[in-house]
Write a protein that holds these residues in place. Structure first.
Motif, PDB file in Angstrom:
ATOM      1  N   ARG A  73     101.293  20.760 110.542  1.00 53.34           N
ATOM      2  CA  ARG A  73     102.343  21.469 111.263  1.00 53.34           C
ATOM      3  C   ARG A  73     101.766  22.757 111.827  1.00 53.34           C
ATOM      4  O   ARG A  73     101.630  23.735 111.115  1.00 53.34           O
TER       5      ARG A  73
ATOM      6  N   VAL B  44     107.332  27.454 112.359  1.00 51.30           N
ATOM      7  CA  VAL B  44     108.520  27.033 113.109  1.00 51.30           C
ATOM      8  C   VAL B  44     109.703  27.525 112.293  1.00 51.30           C
ATOM      9  O   VAL B  44     110.002  27.001 111.232  1.00 51.30           O
TER      10      VAL B  44
ATOM     11  N   ALA C  20     113.298  28.346 110.798  1.00 51.14           N
ATOM     12  CA  ALA C  20     114.540  27.614 110.609  1.00 51.14           C
ATOM     13  C   ALA C  20     115.691  28.608 110.517  1.00 51.14           C
ATOM     14  O   ALA C  20     116.819  28.242 110.257  1.00 51.14           O
TER      15      ALA C  20
ATOM     16  N   THR D 220     113.623  28.830 118.505  1.00 52.54           N
ATOM     17  CA  THR D 220     112.205  28.516 118.540  1.00 52.54           C
ATOM     18  C   THR D 220     111.972  27.510 119.652  1.00 52.54           C
ATOM     19  O   THR D 220     112.603  26.451 119.667  1.00 52.54           O
TER      20      THR D 220
ATOM     21  N   LEU E  85     106.648  17.455 113.522  1.00 53.55           N
ATOM     22  CA  LEU E  85     108.015  17.995 113.568  1.00 53.55           C
ATOM     23  C   LEU E  85     108.961  17.294 112.590  1.00 53.55           C
ATOM     24  O   LEU E  85     110.167  17.544 112.605  1.00 53.55           O
ATOM     25  N   GLU E  86     108.420  16.424 111.742  1.00 51.19           N
ATOM     26  CA  GLU E  86     109.255  15.771 110.734  1.00 51.19           C
ATOM     27  C   GLU E  86     109.914  16.819 109.856  1.00 51.19           C
ATOM     28  O   GLU E  86     109.288  17.787 109.447  1.00 51.19           O
TER      29      GLU E  86
ATOM     30  N   ARG F  11     112.073  18.960 110.647  1.00 54.15           N
ATOM     31  CA  ARG F  11     112.570  20.105 111.417  1.00 54.15           C
ATOM     32  C   ARG F  11     113.875  19.702 112.092  1.00 54.15           C
ATOM     33  O   ARG F  11     114.046  18.556 112.493  1.00 54.15           O
ATOM     34  N   GLU F  12     114.769  20.642 112.235  1.00 51.42           N
ATOM     35  CA  GLU F  12     116.053  20.347 112.865  1.00 51.42           C
ATOM     36  C   GLU F  12     116.016  20.753 114.333  1.00 51.42           C
ATOM     37  O   GLU F  12     116.424  21.848 114.695  1.00 51.42           O
ATOM     38  N   LEU F  13     115.541  19.843 115.166  1.00 48.65           N
ATOM     39  CA  LEU F  13     115.505  20.101 116.599  1.00 48.65           C
ATOM     40  C   LEU F  13     116.917  20.005 117.172  1.00 48.65           C
ATOM     41  O   LEU F  13     117.721  19.182 116.723  1.00 48.65           O
TER      42      LEU F  13
ATOM     43  N   THR G 270     109.221  11.774 119.084  1.00 45.81           N
ATOM     44  CA  THR G 270     109.988  12.864 118.476  1.00 45.81           C
ATOM     45  C   THR G 270     111.475  12.660 118.745  1.00 45.81           C
ATOM     46  O   THR G 270     112.302  12.813 117.843  1.00 45.81           O
TER      47      THR G 270
ATOM     48  N   HIS H 233     114.388  12.017 115.850  1.00 45.31           N
ATOM     49  CA  HIS H 233     115.465  12.999 115.683  1.00 45.31           C
ATOM     50  C   HIS H 233     116.778  12.536 116.304  1.00 45.31           C
ATOM     51  O   HIS H 233     117.746  13.297 116.308  1.00 45.31           O
TER      52      HIS H 233
ATOM     53  N   ILE I 264     115.725  24.806 117.305  1.00 45.70           N
ATOM     54  CA  ILE I 264     114.362  24.478 117.711  1.00 45.70           C
ATOM     55  C   ILE I 264     114.426  23.552 118.915  1.00 45.70           C
ATOM     56  O   ILE I 264     115.108  22.527 118.882  1.00 45.70           O
TER      57      ILE I 264
END
Length: 156
Positions: A5, A9, A11, A17, A50-51, A53-55, A73, A77, A105
């Protein structure tokens, strides 16, 4: 290419971000090529980085290579890829992104001739030019609630 990573990034709910990447390697120099096998592997590495991560959004230009770069990605997501015009002025695009995404993000895929301008327009800080041979730059821009930017550049 590992699935590390790159860069922090955030949160934090008070920040936005923006992760800005160039499309991955392409099969040839035609106007709208697909990704090469190496490019598909890089796109998968991006998704893996990006696993967890809350995009909140994913943006890519109208070209196949940018969409293919963010597709793994987007799939992971369950987010749509929002298309933007590669010819859109960086300042205009940055203003749109900041207004549309006040928190969360956001992943953005561009081109060697647009990524530095997008990074500069979002962050207000200079960005290095991107040679045609560079596919692995990973720029993270963290904007705090007051709009102050921190920029982290790494590779993936």
């Amino acid at each position: 290419t590992g699935a590390t990573r790159p860069g922090p990034v955030a949160a934090d709910t008070a920040t936005t971000t923006f992760i800005v990447v160039r499309h991955a390697e392409k099969v040839d120099a035609s106007r709208d090529p697909d990704l090469s096998p190496a490019g598909r592997a890089r796109a998968q590495a991006l998704a893996e980085s990006l696993e967890g991560r809350e995009l909140v959004a994913i943006h890519a230009t109208e070209f196949k290579r940018t969409g293919q770069t963010v597709a793994p990605t987007a799939s992971a997501h369950a987010l749509p890829v929002v298309t933007y015009a590669s010819t859109q002025a960086a300042a205009e695009f940055a203003a749109h992104l900041k207004a549309a995404h006040p928190r969360g993000i956001v992943l953005i895929a561009g081109h060697s001739n647009t990524v530095p301008g997008i990074v500069e327009a979002i962050s207000g800080q200079p960005a290095a030019e991107m040679p045609e041979t560079e596919y692995d730059r990973y720029t993270v821009i963290v904007l705090d609630a007051g709009g102050k930017a921190r920029v982290f550049v790494s590779t993936y």
